[in-house]
Motif scaffolding. Structure first.
Motif, PDB file in Angstrom:
ATOM      1  N   GLU A 347       0.810  -1.219   0.000  1.00 17.86           N
ATOM      2  CA  GLU A 347       0.000   0.000   0.000  1.00 17.86           C
ATOM      3  C   GLU A 347       0.843   1.269   0.000  1.00 17.86           C
ATOM      4  O   GLU A 347       0.327   2.366  -0.107  1.00 17.86           O
ATOM      5  CB  GLU A 347      -0.962   0.007   1.212  1.00 17.86           C
ATOM      6  CG  GLU A 347      -0.321   0.367   2.564  1.00 17.86           C
ATOM      7  CD  GLU A 347       0.376  -0.809   3.231  1.00 17.86           C
ATOM      8  OE1 GLU A 347       0.836  -0.634   4.375  1.00 17.86           O
ATOM      9  OE2 GLU A 347       0.438  -1.899   2.619  1.00 17.86           O
ATOM     10  N   GLU A 348       2.162   1.105   0.132  1.00 26.70           N
ATOM     11  CA  GLU A 348       3.049   2.277   0.191  1.00 26.70           C
ATOM     12  C   GLU A 348       3.616   2.503  -1.207  1.00 26.70           C
ATOM     13  O   GLU A 348       4.455   1.753  -1.686  1.00 26.70           O
ATOM     14  CB  GLU A 348       4.162   2.016   1.210  1.00 26.70           C
ATOM     15  CG  GLU A 348       4.785   3.276   1.787  1.00 26.70           C
ATOM     16  CD  GLU A 348       5.740   3.912   0.807  1.00 26.70           C
ATOM     17  OE1 GLU A 348       5.476   5.064   0.425  1.00 26.70           O
ATOM     18  OE2 GLU A 348       6.723   3.275   0.427  1.00 26.70           O
ATOM     19  N   GLY A 349       3.142   3.550  -1.868  1.00 26.03           N
ATOM     20  CA  GLY A 349       3.430   3.742  -3.286  1.00 26.03           C
ATOM     21  C   GLY A 349       4.898   3.855  -3.632  1.00 26.03           C
ATOM     22  O   GLY A 349       5.336   3.424  -4.696  1.00 26.03           O
ATOM     23  N   LYS A 350       5.688   4.437  -2.731  1.00 28.45           N
ATOM     24  CA  LYS A 350       7.110   4.620  -3.029  1.00 28.45           C
ATOM     25  C   LYS A 350       7.820   3.279  -3.185  1.00 28.45           C
ATOM     26  O   LYS A 350       8.541   3.047  -4.161  1.00 28.45           O
ATOM     27  CB  LYS A 350       7.770   5.438  -1.913  1.00 28.45           C
ATOM     28  CG  LYS A 350       7.166   6.813  -1.700  1.00 28.45           C
ATOM     29  CD  LYS A 350       7.758   7.482  -0.464  1.00 28.45           C
ATOM     30  CE  LYS A 350       7.062   8.801  -0.158  1.00 28.45           C
ATOM     31  NZ  LYS A 350       7.588   9.413   1.089  1.00 28.45           N
ATOM     32  N   GLY A 351       7.624   2.397  -2.211  1.00 29.47           N
ATOM     33  CA  GLY A 351       8.270   1.086  -2.271  1.00 29.47           C
ATOM     34  C   GLY A 351       7.821   0.273  -3.468  1.00 29.47           C
ATOM     35  O   GLY A 351       8.625  -0.412  -4.115  1.00 29.47           O
ATOM     36  N   ALA A 352       6.525   0.342  -3.781  1.00 30.28           N
ATOM     37  CA  ALA A 352       6.007  -0.402  -4.936  1.00 30.28           C
ATOM     38  C   ALA A 352       6.624   0.102  -6.238  1.00 30.28           C
ATOM     39  O   ALA A 352       6.926  -0.681  -7.141  1.00 30.28           O
ATOM     40  CB  ALA A 352       4.483  -0.285  -4.973  1.00 30.28           C
TER      41      ALA A 352
END
Length: 563
Positions: A347-352
């Motif tokens: 759910e964490e856009g940066k890591g994805a």
């Protein structure tokens, strides 16, 4: 049966079938941009007199661009082929403009020249017939033979009429957001952006707008009394207006909010802007409305090879993942198999985005075996890692695309393993430079992606920006954001002035495409590069480590790795 053409809003008869002008424009656009006929087959063409080529390789847009206003590549000048240029005579460069004899500011005498001083036209107006002959045979209305580089297209009469009708309507009226005195721009600020970051972006952008608007005297004087051969350039001066569009509430409502703002006051383009999270909703609004969006402040852009209207400074976190993949690929020797464990929160856009950038840029996939540990909301990192189907080895590479709290828990877990991993990667920007969350024993094993220029390498450029801010009494707060907006303000006047009076959105963004590479006015990146259709100006990142002796310093472990 040949096509019978009427006004653009009416239908036409084509091959005994009634089709709308909208369908004609769509078919003509596909021929112009993609080199594909209405029946789905590629246009056939000939270059250098005797070399047959697929029309998709030599489309009109390659040289004449989307706007139809042409381009310059080295010593090759590609002339405009939009409607109002093709179907009027072309004046010689710098020639007196007969059509302006009684137009524009100043006395009529200013526009009047004796007959003996009036230069002859460079070519007569095209007609549908002479334009068809040029496209098929390369012969202009005045009998000139075009360069061998210009393809000769094999198009039948019906399809030729579709293409010519498209060209007649290409870039003929200025786009919304421009009047005789002003160009209206907007900038977007979303809910969740801190007041400090909002002001860092907005204060610099407003300062550039104000600087442009207060320097009116020389521009107006040139428009009124400048040399006749620069009438089009000087007469195009406009003041800038900047609207601030603030978005709040759920992200799925942002499109409707943007639509309302636009309906109330249409803008020519968006400048800068800043959002919490992904730029996706604003990006797709701009694509839908065909509004250029120039250099928004975001590390979570939309990654696309086909979208047109948003020009980003970089691919953000995706680019860092890309850099990591390239760095690891270069380190593989003798067909070794490298085990990579990639860890991020779903759910964490940066890591994805980091994980996506790594995953999609592995050309040696057989040499790199990836195991992904994807954390859902509420998942414990320790519990997830205990579920790994194998024991961690010293030869393993761990990609930790995590925020500070998760990073601390993950590195403590790896530190306690019987065989700690040999190499770890993390994003310096995602951690906001907070390396204290990494277990101390793993410091020497940890590499960071660093998508900016290192401070010690750009002291001169930082000094220039700080002096500019100081002169305008703008406090230095977030220099990263302020530097990006400083660069936007540096580039904007050039893009506008090169448009002359051709206020078309496609042409506006094409003027950025044709800019020289920049390494002077941007202290954030080592270099920004531009080119037709390129939508990410910074194309690389460094791999760095902490200095062994002075942990607050960074040491480059790679050159600028480009994608």
């Amino acid at each position: 049966m040949l096509m019978i053409l009427f006004a653009p809003s009416q239908a036409v008869v084509f091959a005994e079938t009634l089709i709308t002008s909208k369908e004609i424009q769509a078919s003509g656009e596909r021929m112009y941009r993609e080199g594909i006929l209405p029946n789905g087959k590629p246009i056939q063409s000939m270059v250098s007199a005797d070399v047959p080529v697929d029309g998709r390789m030599f489309t009109c847009v390659n040289c004449h661009q989307r706007s139809g206003l042409g381009s310059i590549e080295g010593s090759v000048i590609t002339w405009p082929i939009n409607g109002k240029e093709l179907f009027t005579p072309r004046r010689r460069t710098g020639a007196w403009h007969a059509a302006k004899q009684k137009q524009g500011p100043g006395a009529t005498q200013r526009w009047s020249l004796p007959t003996q001083y009036q230069a002859a036209d460079a070519r007569p107006s095209y007609t549908s017939e002479t334009l068809a002959k040029l496209l098929r045979e390369g012969i202009a209305p005045d009998g000139r033979i075009l360069s061998r580089a210009m393809p000769r297209y094999q198009i039948d009469d019906s399809n030729m009429e579709i293409l010519i009708e498209y060209l007649k309507n290409l870039s003929i009226e200025n786009d919304p957001g421009v009047d005789e005195k002003k160009i209206r721009f907007a900038t977007v600020i979303t809910e969740g952006v801190s007041a400090e970051d909002k002001n860092a972006m907005l204060d610099v952008l407003k300062a550039h707008i104000d600087t442009h608007n207060i320097q009116t005297r020389p521009h107006k004087r040139r428009a009124n009394s400048g040399p006749f051969y620069k009438t089009e350039q000087y007469g195009a001066y406009r003041q800038f207006e900047l609207d601030i569009w603030e978005l709040s509430g759920p992200r799925n409502t942002w499109h409707s909010q943007l639509k309302t703002y636009y309906q109330n006051a249409p803008v020519f383009a968006m400048l800068g802007g800043i959002a919490k999270g992904s730029w996706d909703p604003i990006h797709h609004f701009c694509e839908t409305k065909k509004i250029p969006c120039i250099f928004p402040i975001t590390d979570q852009p939309v990654i696309s090879s086909t979208d047109w209207y948003t020009l980003y400074l970089s691919k953000g976190y995706y680019q860092e993942g890309n850099t990591t993949a390239r760095y690891l690929r270069s380190a593989i020797k003798n067909n070794e198999i490298t085990n990579v464990i990639q860890i991020y929160r779903k759910e964490e856009g940066k890591g994805a985005m980091l994980a996506q950038g790594f995953r999609e840029n592995l050309t040696k996939k057989g040499m790199i075996k990836i195991t992904e540990v994807i954390l859902n909301e509420g998942d414990s990192i320790e519990e997830k890692l205990l579920q790994l189907p194998f024991k961690v080895q010293t030869t393993d590479t761990i990609l930790l695309w995590l925020e500070s709290n998760d990073m601390s828990a993950a590195t403590k877990w790896f530190e306690k393993q019987p065989q700690p991993p040999g190499v770890l990667f993390a994003s310096w920007k995602q951690l906001e430079g907070n390396t204290s969350v990494i277990a101390e024993k793993l410091h020497d094993k940890t590499y960071f992606t660093y998508p900016r220029d290192l401070p010690e390498d750009n002291l001169r450029k930082i000094k220039i920006v700080k002096r500019w801010l100081n002169n305008r009494k703008i406090p230095v707060t977030n220099l990263d954001i302020q530097s990006q907006m400083y660069f936007l303000g540096w580039m904007l006047p050039g893009a506008i002035s090169h448009m002359r009076s051709e206020f078309f959105r496609d042409y506006f963004i094409e003027n950025f495409d044709m800019m020289h590479d920049q390494d002077y006015a941007i202290p954030v990146f080592p270099r920004l590069t531009f080119g037709p259709g390129q939508r990410y100006a910074s194309k690389g990142s460094y791999i760095v480590k902490l200095d062994k002796d002075e942990q607050q310093n960074l040491v480059k472990k790679s050159e600028w790795i480009i994608h």
